[in-house]
Enzyme design. Structure first.
Site, mmCIF file in Angstrom:
data_model
loop_
_atom_site.group_PDB
_atom_site.id
_atom_site.type_symbol
_atom_site.label_atom_id
_atom_site.label_comp_id
_atom_site.label_asym_id
_atom_site.label_seq_id
_atom_site.Cartn_x
_atom_site.Cartn_y
_atom_site.Cartn_z
ATOM 1 N N TYR A 181 77.389 74.212 37.251
ATOM 2 C CA TYR A 181 76.780 73.074 37.949
ATOM 3 C C TYR A 181 75.486 73.496 38.637
ATOM 4 C CZ TYR A 181 76.352 68.857 40.775
ATOM 5 O OH TYR A 181 75.894 67.685 41.348
ATOM 6 N N SER A 220 70.268 68.554 42.876
ATOM 7 C CA SER A 220 71.234 68.771 43.957
ATOM 8 C C SER A 220 70.807 69.988 44.759
ATOM 9 C CB SER A 220 72.632 69.013 43.379
ATOM 10 O OG SER A 220 73.535 69.452 44.378
#
Length: 258
Positions: free
Chosen positions: A149, A139
């Protein structure tokens, strides 16, 4: 004897994983589809097999557990896998301090440990056969400081780049995909509002098509769309203290809304 290529896709029951399965089936790949939800997974397998006249196997595995990772590693060790797509992932609605230890461990297991071990298993088999492709969905959040994350996505990206370096003299390609905002069930499952204006959001079909094209060209980093390529280029230049400041500001706004 069936000589069609075969792809293993994790997180294949919905979102980007479902789209990877769709596009690879359309290209004539047999599939091994992995996810936690057996009913959804079997429906995807049935639909794709009927629509594209390919064979689709199902492997129910919880990659937040070592058993789930081991089960898929065994599949890779005993089945010819020509393309591995490590797509399984999830986000945490809460900050690191407000998340439980179990949530943080699961995040690390699914998006880093599984990616590392499954990539290793596939790379060993592919190197021996002389060809293959590994696609790991990271990502653009890897360049921010959005808690766990960002941490696991950054680590997964680095693992991918390191593996690509090790395999540079082979015909095995390894690609890290760095999408920005993608319209899937991801945010709905987290029960958080989608951030930013609509033009920031890409559809899953575009992201998957761009990333598969880049993987076939042997690119180590794939950033779908021109707008996010510009973001990626800027991320290489922005001083890290400023990145922390911007990430903190965005995180505060999101937490205030929820």
């Amino acid at each position: 004897m069936n000589d069609r290529p075969r792809a293993l896709i994790t997180g294949a029951s919905a979102g980007l994983g479902r789209e990877y399965a769709e596009q690879l089936a359309r290209d004539g790949y047999d599939l091994v589809l992995a996810a936690r939800s057996e009913s959804e997974l079997r429906q995807v397998a049935q639909d794709l097999a009927q629509e594209h006249h390919i064979h689709a196997d199902v492997c129910v595995a919880d990659l937040a557990t070592q058993r789930g990772i081991d089960d898929l590693t065994t599949v890779i060790d005993h089945t010819r896998i020509d393309v591995l797509v490590n797509n399984a992932g999830f986000g945490l609605k809460t900050s690191t301090l407000d998340s439980s230890a179990d949530q943080l461990i699961a995040s690390d297991m699914v998006m880093l440990r599984a990616v590392t071990l499954l990539s290793r298993a596939a790379a060993l088999q592919m190197r021996e056969r002389g060809r293959g492709g590994i696609v790991n969905v990271s990502s653009l959040a890897a360049f921010g400081t959005y808690g766990t994350y960002s941490a696991v996505k950054s680590a997964a990206m680095l693992v991918t780049e390191a593996l690509a370096t090790e395999l540079a003299d082979t015909r095995v390609t390894v690609t890290a995909v760095l999408p920005g905002f993608v319209t899937t069930e991801f945010h709905d499952r987290m029960r958080v509002r989608r951030a930013g204006p609509s033009w920031l959001w890409l559809d899953a079909e575009r992201v998957v098509a761009d990333s598969l094209r880049d993987a076939r060209r042997g690119r180590i980093i794939s950033v779908p769309s021109a707008r996010y390529k510009a973001v990626y280029a800027a991320a290489q230049l922005v001083p890290h203290p400023l990145v922390r400041h911007l990430s903190d500001a965005l995180g505060r706004r999101r937490r205030a809304r929820h």
